[in-house]
Design a protein around this motif. Structure first.
Motif, mmCIF file in Angstrom:
data_model
loop_
_atom_site.group_PDB
_atom_site.id
_atom_site.type_symbol
_atom_site.label_atom_id
_atom_site.label_comp_id
_atom_site.label_asym_id
_atom_site.label_seq_id
_atom_site.Cartn_x
_atom_site.Cartn_y
_atom_site.Cartn_z
ATOM 1 N N ARG A 197 0.834 -1.200 0.000
ATOM 2 C CA ARG A 197 0.000 0.000 0.000
ATOM 3 C C ARG A 197 0.873 1.255 0.000
ATOM 4 N N VAL A 198 1.948 1.200 0.775
ATOM 5 C CA VAL A 198 2.846 2.355 0.840
ATOM 6 C C VAL A 198 3.570 2.548 -0.488
ATOM 7 N N GLN A 199 4.063 1.461 -1.057
ATOM 8 C CA GLN A 199 4.784 1.557 -2.325
ATOM 9 C C GLN A 199 3.901 2.098 -3.444
ATOM 10 N N ALA A 200 2.618 1.800 -3.374
ATOM 11 C CA ALA A 200 1.694 2.246 -4.419
ATOM 12 C C ALA A 200 1.173 3.664 -4.194
ATOM 13 N N TRP A 201 1.549 4.270 -3.073
ATOM 14 C CA TRP A 201 1.034 5.606 -2.770
ATOM 15 C C TRP A 201 1.497 6.608 -3.806
ATOM 16 N N HIS A 202 0.659 7.599 -4.119
ATOM 17 C CA HIS A 202 0.884 8.458 -5.279
ATOM 18 C C HIS A 202 2.062 9.408 -5.145
ATOM 19 N N ASN A 203 2.431 9.823 -3.915
ATOM 20 C CA ASN A 203 3.546 10.759 -3.808
ATOM 21 C C ASN A 203 4.269 10.584 -2.483
ATOM 22 N N HIS A 204 5.614 10.549 -2.568
ATOM 23 C CA HIS A 204 6.474 10.388 -1.396
ATOM 24 C C HIS A 204 7.441 11.570 -1.372
ATOM 25 N N THR A 205 7.476 12.305 -0.261
ATOM 26 C CA THR A 205 8.317 13.504 -0.163
ATOM 27 C C THR A 205 9.333 13.351 0.961
ATOM 28 N N PRO A 206 10.631 13.519 0.677
ATOM 29 C CA PRO A 206 11.635 13.424 1.745
ATOM 30 C C PRO A 206 11.721 14.720 2.544
ATOM 31 N N MET A 207 11.915 14.585 3.857
ATOM 32 C CA MET A 207 12.178 15.738 4.707
ATOM 33 C C MET A 207 13.678 16.001 4.663
ATOM 34 N N ILE A 208 14.095 16.867 3.771
ATOM 35 C CA ILE A 208 15.516 17.165 3.630
ATOM 36 C C ILE A 208 15.734 18.662 3.837
ATOM 37 N N GLY A 209 16.962 19.011 4.232
ATOM 38 C CA GLY A 209 17.250 20.424 4.436
ATOM 39 C C GLY A 209 18.528 20.628 5.220
ATOM 40 N N ALA A 210 18.912 21.874 5.343
ATOM 41 C CA ALA A 210 20.123 22.270 6.054
ATOM 42 C C ALA A 210 19.929 22.100 7.560
ATOM 43 N N PRO A 211 21.019 22.133 8.346
ATOM 44 C CA PRO A 211 20.880 22.070 9.802
ATOM 45 C C PRO A 211 19.934 23.151 10.312
ATOM 46 N N GLY A 212 19.017 22.754 11.190
ATOM 47 C CA GLY A 212 18.051 23.692 11.746
ATOM 48 C C GLY A 212 16.693 23.642 11.067
ATOM 49 N N THR A 213 16.623 23.059 9.861
ATOM 50 C CA THR A 213 15.347 22.945 9.151
ATOM 51 C C THR A 213 14.347 22.182 10.017
ATOM 52 N N THR A 214 13.119 22.697 10.103
ATOM 53 C CA THR A 214 12.125 22.119 11.004
ATOM 54 C C THR A 214 10.810 21.857 10.266
ATOM 55 N N PHE A 215 10.265 20.670 10.483
ATOM 56 C CA PHE A 215 9.003 20.257 9.870
ATOM 57 C C PHE A 215 7.992 19.900 10.966
ATOM 58 N N ALA A 216 6.728 20.126 10.685
ATOM 59 C CA ALA A 216 5.642 19.613 11.519
ATOM 60 C C ALA A 216 5.017 18.428 10.800
ATOM 61 N N MET A 217 4.660 17.363 11.547
ATOM 62 C CA MET A 217 4.081 16.168 10.938
ATOM 63 C C MET A 217 2.884 15.680 11.746
ATOM 64 N N HIS A 218 1.843 15.257 11.054
ATOM 65 C CA HIS A 218 0.617 14.769 11.686
ATOM 66 C C HIS A 218 0.835 13.355 12.237
ATOM 67 N N PRO A 219 0.253 13.013 13.391
ATOM 68 C CA PRO A 219 0.456 11.681 13.989
ATOM 69 C C PRO A 219 -0.022 10.520 13.130
ATOM 70 N N LEU A 220 -0.949 10.755 12.196
ATOM 71 C CA LEU A 220 -1.474 9.671 11.367
ATOM 72 C C LEU A 220 -0.786 9.573 10.000
ATOM 73 N N LEU A 221 0.214 10.398 9.758
ATOM 74 C CA LEU A 221 0.882 10.370 8.454
ATOM 75 C C LEU A 221 1.711 9.097 8.304
ATOM 76 N N TRP A 222 1.598 8.447 7.138
ATOM 77 C CA TRP A 222 2.443 7.293 6.843
ATOM 78 C C TRP A 222 3.844 7.815 6.524
ATOM 79 N N HIS A 223 4.866 7.182 7.084
ATOM 80 C CA HIS A 223 6.232 7.613 6.806
ATOM 81 C C HIS A 223 7.215 6.467 7.039
ATOM 82 N N TYR A 224 8.423 6.642 6.551
ATOM 83 C CA TYR A 224 9.451 5.602 6.619
ATOM 84 C C TYR A 224 10.796 6.243 6.307
ATOM 85 N N SER A 225 11.867 5.469 6.415
ATOM 86 C CA SER A 225 13.179 5.978 5.980
ATOM 87 C C SER A 225 14.058 4.816 5.546
ATOM 88 N N HIS A 226 15.043 5.132 4.725
ATOM 89 C CA HIS A 226 16.002 4.141 4.230
ATOM 90 C C HIS A 226 17.273 4.179 5.073
#
Length: 282
Positions: A197-226
């Motif tokens: 289901r995850v592999q078939a999802w329409h769009n995957h966005t990496p949280m990338i950025g310089a030191p200090g970059t900050t993101f907010a994420m919802h508790p129900l969001l599907w996510h993973y890392s390599h």
């Protein structure tokens, strides 16, 4: 508690003035994650790095190792930690959740070391709320994860990948037989999502950025890392703020996790923030 309020609110000038721009709040609601408009300062990054070094040196019980013996993560909020950063993120959390006040439910720093095998250090697809609900009894996803890149995050060093808009699609987690509080942090996670289901999802966005970059994420969001395929560790601080009215109640038959892993209700050690900044009145 003597002097605790003074410790948390050392510099009144650093209190965050409320007012996330509309596009950030709309992006968060639509996509399930959003880049915040103010990165951490060099001084704040320095305090995070000192905290991490101390936790590793002290061999804190909240430290978790990866399959190659490296420190995978440290857990637990210290009283008085980085007031300028905590005041800013706490006030922003109130705005994103839409509540009067928040406290720190969970605090962790993930240290993803370069993988010797090419496979260790990955996070399989999951949703954080599945752990909080089933293990800690959090009733509703009235919380927000604040992810802060302590060093540069690139697609090569194993950043978090978000499945855009997936927080709007309900799924039943896949559950394994792991027990104990570390079941939420081992590489073989207790609650995961079906890979196809995850592999078939329409769009995957990496949280990338310089030191200090900050993101907010919802508790129900599907996510993973390599795995981290670079030559340096990748460091991510994650602070989970929860609505102070969103009180956890341990599920029947479950064992309470240590407070350095999950704080089930507001207390002085977990801080207290409103949209106007730090309050600390309970």
């Amino acid at each position: 508690m003597t002097g605790l309020k003074d410790v948390w609110a050392t510099q009144e000038s650093n209190l965050y003035k409320p007012g996330l721009c509309r596009i950030i709040k709309e992006t968060y609601a639509r996509e399930g994650f959003a880049l915040l408009d103010k990165p951490a300062s060099q001084a704040e990054l320095g305090e995070i790095e000192r905290y991490l070094d101390l936790r590793i040196a002290d061999n804190h019980p909240g430290n978790v190792l990866d399959s190659e013996g490296n420190c995978r993560a440290v857990h637990g909020l210290d009283e008085g930690f980085c007031p300028s950063l905590m005041n800013r993120l706490g006030a922003q959390a109130c705005e994103l959740i839409g509540c009067e006040s928040v406290y720190v439910f969970q605090f962790r720093i993930n240290t993803k070391f370069p993988s010797k095998s090419g496979s260790s250090g990955a996070w399989v697809p999951h949703r954080d709320f599945d752990f909080w609900h089933h293990m800690d009894g959090m009733p509703h996803p009235r919380a927000v994860l604040m992810h802060l890149c302590v060093n540069e995050h690139t697609e090569a060093n194993g950043p978090v990948f978000c499945c855009d808009e997936s927080h709007l699609t309900d799924v039943a987690p896949v559950v394994n037989k792991q027990e104990g509080w570390e079941a939420g942090f081992r590489e073989d996670l207790k609650y995961t999502l079906e890979e196809h289901r995850v592999q078939a999802w329409h769009n995957h966005t990496p949280m990338i950025g310089a030191p200090g970059t900050t993101f907010a994420m919802h508790p129900l969001l599907w996510h993973y890392s390599h795995p981290n395929l670079s030559e340096e560790p990748r460091v991510l601080m994650s602070i989970i703020f929860s609505d102070t009215k969103n009180i956890c109640e341990i599920p029947e038959g479950a064992e309470a996790r240590p407070e350095f892993i999950a704080r089930l209700a507001p207390n002085a050690r977990g801080g207290h923030w409103t949209q106007q900044g730090n309050d600390l009145t309970f």
